[in-house]
Each structure stands twice: as structure tokens, then as C-alpha cells.
Design a protein around this motif. Structure first.
Motif, PDB file in Angstrom:
ATOM      1  N   ASP A 415       0.846  -1.192   0.000  1.00  0.00           N
ATOM      2  CA  ASP A 415       0.000   0.000   0.000  1.00  0.00           C
ATOM      3  C   ASP A 415       0.882   1.242   0.000  1.00  0.00           C
ATOM      4  O   ASP A 415       1.465   1.621   1.020  1.00  0.00           O
ATOM      5  N   ARG A 416       0.977   1.897  -1.158  1.00  0.00           N
ATOM      6  CA  ARG A 416       1.825   3.087  -1.287  1.00  0.00           C
ATOM      7  C   ARG A 416       1.230   4.310  -0.584  1.00  0.00           C
ATOM      8  O   ARG A 416       1.914   5.322  -0.423  1.00  0.00           O
ATOM      9  N   SER A 417      -0.011   4.229  -0.148  1.00  0.00           N
ATOM     10  CA  SER A 417      -0.637   5.375   0.512  1.00  0.00           C
ATOM     11  C   SER A 417      -0.302   5.442   1.999  1.00  0.00           C
ATOM     12  O   SER A 417      -0.647   6.414   2.672  1.00  0.00           O
ATOM     13  N   LYS A 418       0.384   4.407   2.516  1.00  0.00           N
ATOM     14  CA  LYS A 418       0.710   4.365   3.940  1.00  0.00           C
ATOM     15  C   LYS A 418       2.220   4.258   4.128  1.00  0.00           C
ATOM     16  O   LYS A 418       2.907   3.680   3.292  1.00  0.00           O
ATOM     17  N   PRO A 419       2.744   4.795   5.225  1.00  0.00           N
ATOM     18  CA  PRO A 419       4.187   4.701   5.467  1.00  0.00           C
ATOM     19  C   PRO A 419       4.563   3.347   6.068  1.00  0.00           C
ATOM     20  O   PRO A 419       3.768   2.701   6.749  1.00  0.00           O
ATOM     21  N   GLY A 420       5.794   2.930   5.803  1.00  0.00           N
ATOM     22  CA  GLY A 420       6.323   1.700   6.378  1.00  0.00           C
ATOM     23  C   GLY A 420       7.780   1.893   6.741  1.00  0.00           C
ATOM     24  O   GLY A 420       8.497   2.666   6.101  1.00  0.00           O
ATOM     25  N   ALA A 428      11.019   5.725   8.191  1.00  0.00           N
ATOM     26  CA  ALA A 428       9.770   5.380   7.520  1.00  0.00           C
ATOM     27  C   ALA A 428       9.724   6.051   6.152  1.00  0.00           C
ATOM     28  O   ALA A 428      10.090   7.217   6.001  1.00  0.00           O
ATOM     29  N   THR A 429       9.291   5.293   5.157  1.00  0.00           N
ATOM     30  CA  THR A 429       9.138   5.815   3.800  1.00  0.00           C
ATOM     31  C   THR A 429       7.782   5.368   3.266  1.00  0.00           C
ATOM     32  O   THR A 429       7.164   4.441   3.806  1.00  0.00           O
ATOM     33  N   PRO A 430       7.274   6.006   2.206  1.00  0.00           N
ATOM     34  CA  PRO A 430       5.962   5.615   1.670  1.00  0.00           C
ATOM     35  C   PRO A 430       5.955   4.154   1.223  1.00  0.00           C
ATOM     36  O   PRO A 430       6.883   3.682   0.576  1.00  0.00           O
ATOM     37  N   GLU A 470      -1.980   2.201  -5.070  1.00  0.00           N
ATOM     38  CA  GLU A 470      -1.232   3.418  -5.373  1.00  0.00           C
ATOM     39  C   GLU A 470      -1.585   4.533  -4.380  1.00  0.00           C
ATOM     40  O   GLU A 470      -2.557   4.427  -3.628  1.00  0.00           O
ATOM     41  N   PRO A 471      -0.791   5.630  -4.366  1.00  0.00           N
ATOM     42  CA  PRO A 471      -1.066   6.736  -3.422  1.00  0.00           C
ATOM     43  C   PRO A 471      -2.471   7.311  -3.531  1.00  0.00           C
ATOM     44  O   PRO A 471      -3.025   7.794  -2.534  1.00  0.00           O
ATOM     45  N   ASP A 472      -3.070   7.264  -4.733  1.00  0.00           N
ATOM     46  CA  ASP A 472      -4.434   7.790  -4.887  1.00  0.00           C
ATOM     47  C   ASP A 472      -5.489   6.729  -4.585  1.00  0.00           C
ATOM     48  O   ASP A 472      -6.664   6.910  -4.881  1.00  0.00           O
ATOM     49  N   LEU A 473      -5.046   5.591  -4.001  1.00  0.00           N
ATOM     50  CA  LEU A 473      -5.895   4.471  -3.586  1.00  0.00           C
ATOM     51  C   LEU A 473      -6.399   3.618  -4.750  1.00  0.00           C
ATOM     52  O   LEU A 473      -7.202   2.697  -4.543  1.00  0.00           O
ATOM     53  N   SER A 474      -5.949   3.906  -5.957  1.00  0.00           N
ATOM     54  CA  SER A 474      -6.282   3.023  -7.071  1.00  0.00           C
ATOM     55  C   SER A 474      -5.451   1.743  -6.960  1.00  0.00           C
ATOM     56  O   SER A 474      -4.374   1.729  -6.356  1.00  0.00           O
TER      57      SER A 474
END
Length: 615
Positions: A415-420, A428-430, A470-474
Motif C-alpha cells: 500500500d503506497r498510501s501508507k508509510p512503512g 519510515a518511507t511511503p 497506489e497513493p491515490d488508492l487506485s
């Protein structure tokens, strides 16, 4: 000189001796300030008496801050950032080996993740650097921090915690230091110090004791080897499957807990563990610390095999210790019993001497490196049950494995919309990973040909279904199966579970159950075998197998990883199943008919026609 002067000098001399006896208290003849703040800290070892040689700093300065300025670490001077100035200053031979060791470079793991996730080519390692491959050719490894791909992200945010290039201190039951200290200064379950130094007791991240563990025990290996293949769990008779936090005792999880909130239950342990053997009693220092060469998979670095001690087509090989500088003598100095010149040392599969396995009085003996126990190894060469025609292709553990952990359907979401947390970058990075599995089982387990051309147990490796948000939740990938050898397919990998039993699987069970041949859970209908463990993402390809039998033809739909590995072909499957015709009457492997290739036409001779027609 007066009597009083003599007594005074004697008293001063005794006081000096007492100060010298304090652990790690001297350097260049000066009394160290270290013991003033750490008076009851454990001595590292007899040969590591000086604090500054390992930790650095200035022991002559009374001010704490000033004396600590030049320290290495300061918690862990054995970390890779410092080990050339600390451990490597005395142990350069060992350090050079560790730097090319797969448990440090993790080159094989990164390579396999790249294959699983369709990553770019090239060899990467935990920190990058130069080493030599198995042929002695120089090679350059790129740091995994530069692997700009989802496969690099997975390693940095998931897998890197379990290997000695980086410290892991946040995982209950699986935390460890970085570098040499990962094995030689082990953490407890909560990574807190429990020794005599009051200034650090109960604090983390520290080893449980300041005393060195020269020979790491099985519990140290289990800090890392409790995930993926779970070999340290299986070896000890522990299993974490299909139960999560389900209460098993007094309404609480247990009886044993480990990392990731996993609830361990008991299964039969490996026969070697039950006898009192530890991991290092079989595995050599070259297995665990490397031999100076860089390998691309762990099976290439590992030099031990069952046949080394138990024999196979030929009995175990040995070689005498010829001189006092022999590595077997040097390594065994720390064992409960040291090897001596002239002893007949058993050779590993790579032709090198063990440092604790020897031939004496007509038998093979294994010395427990820590315990000092002697274990007599049964040699099976020439025994009837181990002389079955065709079984020369079998790995020992194909028959003697009690269980093989199999995790089916690994659904991984990125999930690129959340940090890890990136454990290599230490920030922490996206991008955050999560995973879940479909099903876990231990038995029966499938067999296939491994990289040695032998029939081996295999386990899913890997059955990854990838989802990317993706960051836009797609959703850019939805339960995507990566390509392997040019097509989308799930994979199995040759694997030894480290859960060996004395009693082998029965002949009728293996030859009569198609699950062992790679068909998974199934139904037999006429001349067809159909799998039944279906995943909605793989409706026509059952997860727990890789073969189907349709219209009399055997077809493979999943791959076996590693070079030269493959599923059994149609002729091999038919030959294995045909043995059932004989097992009805000849059920024991010791039966003389199995000393040579079976002649199935014999069922048509006069004797068999009469027997088969009898009421």
C-alpha cells in the motif's frame, strides 16, 4: 627495609592484583574507570579482558560523557559499522568469511525476491561490497538500498529484520544484534539485559548478558529461523500453523509464544534434537559463518549432508588430522573435547573435515560441541531397507521427514498510501506491506526433483499473489501472479524441514497416495486425478500440488525453482504408482524383490496367476 615497609608493599601488591582481576579493568598498566560505573558486569571471556579493545573510548577519563566519546557503538562494537576496528582487529580470518556469508549478504534471498516479484536483474546484498564467487571470480554486489523496485522494498521493510547485517530489537522472541553479536551476544525474548550491571539491567536493546556465547545454542538460531521454512521451530517440535492467537491453555494463548503474536503448539521433534543435539553439532562454522566465498543460495553454501555421518551408496569418508595447525584442532579448542593429531575426522559433502565428527572403534561419533556428549551415528550403507533399487535417487529426508511445513497462498499487499519502516534506511518511507496466507499443513508433503537431480521434499516457494495500492488508492495490481520461466505460475522449492524421524514413511503410504507425487489433496475419478484445494484466484490450479492427471496424461502447472529442478514426469509417476501392485504381498522394503528393478510382467507368470486367482 623494616617489617612494616615489607607488609605495606605486600598489601599494595595484593591490592594491585585484586584490581587486575576485575573484569575488563586494565589497559597499558592503568586502572580503568569502566569498573567504577560497571562494577558487576560480566567478563566477556578469558581472552577478552580489556574493555577498550572492543568498546573503544578512553578509560582514563572520569567524566562519563568524555570517556564515551570515542566508543564504538556504544552498545554494540561488533556491528558491521565497527567490526573492522573491533572483532576484525583480532579475528580477520573469521571476519572475511562472515562478510561473504549469506546470513550477512542475504544475496540469495534478495535474488529470489527479485524473481518472485519480477524485479530487475543483477546481484544485490544487504550493504553492497566486493567478494569472490564459488569459482574464485571477483564480483561486485550492489547495496539493496539501490534496488528501486517493489522487490527491494519488500526486502528492506520485511526480510531485512531477520539477518545479521541489521539489528532487530522490536520483535518479541526474534530480536538480535547486528554483526558478530547477533550470534555471540544473544538477546532474550524482550532484548533486555539481565546481568549483574545495575546501570543497564532491564534496559534494551542489549544482550541478555555481557558474557560471550562462544558456541551459540539452538535458541540463538531460532531467533531468525522461525519464519519462512520455520526450520528452527520444526527441529524443536514446535508449530505455528492455522491457530494464530487461539487460546489453548487457561483461556490464554500458548503454551509457547513467538514473534508476530504467533501461538506455538507441540509436534514431534527432530530425532537429533530429541537425542540432545544442537544446530551447531551438525552445521559447521563454514555453514554458519561462511567459507570466504559468496554464494547465491543457501544450499550452495551448506556443506553438510545426511550421508556424511550415516553413509549412503558408500560409507562415510574420513581423513586423519595431519598437523597441529589443522583447522579441526583449532576450532575444537572451545569444545568440551578437543580433537587431536592423528584422529580420523569425517568429511563433509564438500570434502572438508568436520571439527567434531570422527571415526573411532569402527563407528562414527558426533561430539556435542557445547554439551560434550558423544552420539553414535548409525551407518546405513548396505542395509536391505536402504538398498532398494531406484531409491538411490532419493534424498534421505524424503522418506525420513516427519513433517514439512507448507504455507499455501501468500497474499501480499503493498500500500503506497501508507508509510512503512525501511530497516535499511532506518526511517519510515511511503509504502507498507501486509500479508495473509490461505492454508497451512504439515503432512502429506509433495516430492519433486531438486537441484542435485534427487527426489526431494518441496514446499511452496513462493505462492505469492501481489496487490499494489497506489497513493491515490487506485489498485494497479490485483492478486497478480508473477512470471517465472516465461509464464505466470506459482512455485515450489526443494526444502529440508529439519523434522527427521527414525522411522521412514511407509512404502504403501508414499506409493499409494498421489499427494506425495505432487497432486495435492485430490479425488481419483476413472483415469483422472483432480485437485481439491482451490483458491478463488487460481480456480483451475490447486494450491497444494503441481500435477494433474487428465486423459491419462500427467501435466505440470506449477514450477519447481532452482536449476535442474522439476516435477516428476508421467513415466516417473506411473512407475511410482505401479509399485502398489507388488506392495500387496511384498510390503517390507527389506523384501529381496526390491534389490533389483521391478519386473511388472512377472504378474503374468504361472506363479502369480495362480496366486492372484486364488479365492
Amino acid at each position: 627495609m623494616t617489617t612494616a615497609d615489607t607488609h605495606k608493599k605486600a598489601s599494595l601488591f595484593l591490592l594491585l592484583l585484586a584490581l587486575l582481576a576485575l573484569p575488563g579493568c586494565t589497559r597499558a598498566g592503568k586502572v580503568s574507570q569502566c569498573v567504577l560505573c560497571h562494577p558487576k558486569i560480566e567478563k566477556v571471556s578469558k581472552s577478552h579482558a580489556d574493555c577498550v579493545s572492543c568498546h573503544g573510548g578512553d578509560p582514563s577519563i572520569k567524566n562519563k560523557h568524555a570517556s564515551h566519546l570515542a566508543m564504538y557503538g556504544p552498545r554494540n562494537p561488533a556491528a558491521p559499522e565497527h567490526w573492522e576496528k573491533t572483532c576484525g582487529s583480532c579475528h580477520l580470518y573469521q571476519l572475511d568469511r562472515v562478510r561473504s556469508n549469506l546470513m550477512y549478504t542475504t544475496t540469495g534471498m534478495i535474488k529470489n525476491i527479485q524473481l518472485t516479484w519480477e524485479g530487475p536483474g543483477g546481484l544485490y546484498s544487504s550493504r553492497g561490497g566486493n567478494d569472490y564467487d564459488a569459482a574464485g571470480k571477483a564480483r561486485r554486489l550492489k547495496p539493496v538500498a539501490e534496488l528501486d523496485h517493489i522487490s527491494g522494498e519488500l526486502y528492506r521493510k520485511f526480510c531485512s529484520q531477520c539477518h545479521v547485517a541489521t539489528e532487530s530489537g522490536e520483535v518479541y522472541g526474534a530480536s538480535h544484534a547486528a554483526g558478530c553479536a547477533a550470534c555471540h551476544f544473544p538477546y532474550n525474548d524482550r532484548a533486555t539485559y539481565q546481568g549483574g550491571d545495575a546501570s543497564a539491567r532491564g534496559k534494551g536493546l542489549y544482550a541478555a548478558s555481557h558474557a560471550m556465547e562462544k558456541l551459540p545454542g539452538t535458541e540463538v538460531c531460532a531467533r531468525c529461523h522461525n519464519r519462512s521454512g520455520r526450520i528452527a521451530l520444526s527441529y524443536q517440535g514446535l508449530y505455528d500453523g492455522n491457530n494464530s492467537m487461539v487460546p489453548t491453555r487457561n483461556g490464554q494463548p500458548g503454551p509457547v509464544m513467538t514473534s508476530g503474536g504467533r501461538n506455538l503448539t507441540h509436534i514431534a521433534s527432530d530425532i537429533h534434537f530429541a537425542a540432545g543435539m544442537e544446530c551447531i553439532d551438525c552445521h559447521t562454522s563454514r555453514d554458519t559463518m561462511g567459507d570466504g566465498y559468496g554464494y547465491e543460495n543457501m544450499y550452495l553454501q551448506t556443506e553438510v549432508s545426511c550421508e556424511d555421518c550415516h553413509g549412503g551408496a558408500r560409507p562415510p569418508r574420513y581423513q586423519r588430522i595431519a598437523g597441529e595447525s589443522d583447522e579441526a584442532i583449532r576450532e575444537s579448542r572451545g569444545y568440551a573435547m578437543q580433537m587431536r593429531q592423528g584422529m580420523k575426522m569425517i568429511l563433509t559433502a564438500k570434502g572438508r573435515k568436520y571439527s567434531n565428527v570422527f571415526y573411532r572403534d569402527g563407528a562414527v561419533w558426533v561430539l556435542g560441541k557445547r554439551s560434550g556428549k558423544l552420539f553414535k551415528s548409525r551407518v546405513i550403507t548396505g542395509t536391505p531397507e536402504h538398498s532398494v533399487a531406484g531409491h538411490g535417487r532419493m534424498e534421505c529426508y524424503s522418506c525420513h521427514s516427519r513433517t514439512v511445513v507448507q504455507c499455501y497462498g501468500c497474499h501480499t499487499t503493498y500500500d503506497r498510501s501508507k508509510p512503512g519502516m525501511d530497516y535499511i534506511a532506518k526511517m519510515a518511507t511511503p509504502g507498507r506491506f501486509s500479508e495473509k496466507e490461505d492454508y497451512r499443513m504439515l503432512y502429506p508433503f509433495p516430492l519433486a526433483l531438486n537441484q542435485r537431480g534427487k527426489i526431494s521434499t518441496v514446499t511452496p516457494g513462493c505462492q505469492t499473489f501481489v496487490t499494489v495500492i497506489e497513493p491515490d488508492l487506485s489498485v494497479s495490481k490485483d492478486e497478480y501472479v508473477a512470471r517465472f520461466k516465461g509464464k505466470k505460475q506459482l512455485r515450489f522449492a526443494p526444502f529440508y524441514s529439519h523434522n527427521t524421524g527414525k522411522k521412514a514413511i511407509g512404502c504403501g503410504e508414499c506409493h499409494g497416495n498421489p499427494a506425495f507425487l505432487g497432486f495435492g489433496q485430490h479425488v481419483v475419478s476413472g483415469g483422472e486425478i483432480e485437485g481439491t484445494l482451490i483458491c478463488e484466484q487460481s480456480a483451475d490450479k490447486p494450491l497444494d500440488g503441481f500435477l494433474t492427471l487428465q486423459g491419462g496424461k500427467v501435466r505440470a502447472y506449477s514450477a519447481i525453482t532452482r536449476e535442474n529442478s522439476r516435477p516428476l514426469n508421467g513415466a516417473e509417476v506411473r512407475r511410482a504408482l505401479s509399485v502398489n501392485l507388488c506392495l500387496v504381498c511384498h510390503e517390507k522394503a527389506k523384501d529381496p524383490i526390491y534389490r533389483k528393478e521391478l519386473n511388472y510382467r512377472a504378474l503374468n507368470d504361472a506363479l502369480h496367476r495362480r496366486l492372484l486367482s486364488a479365492p
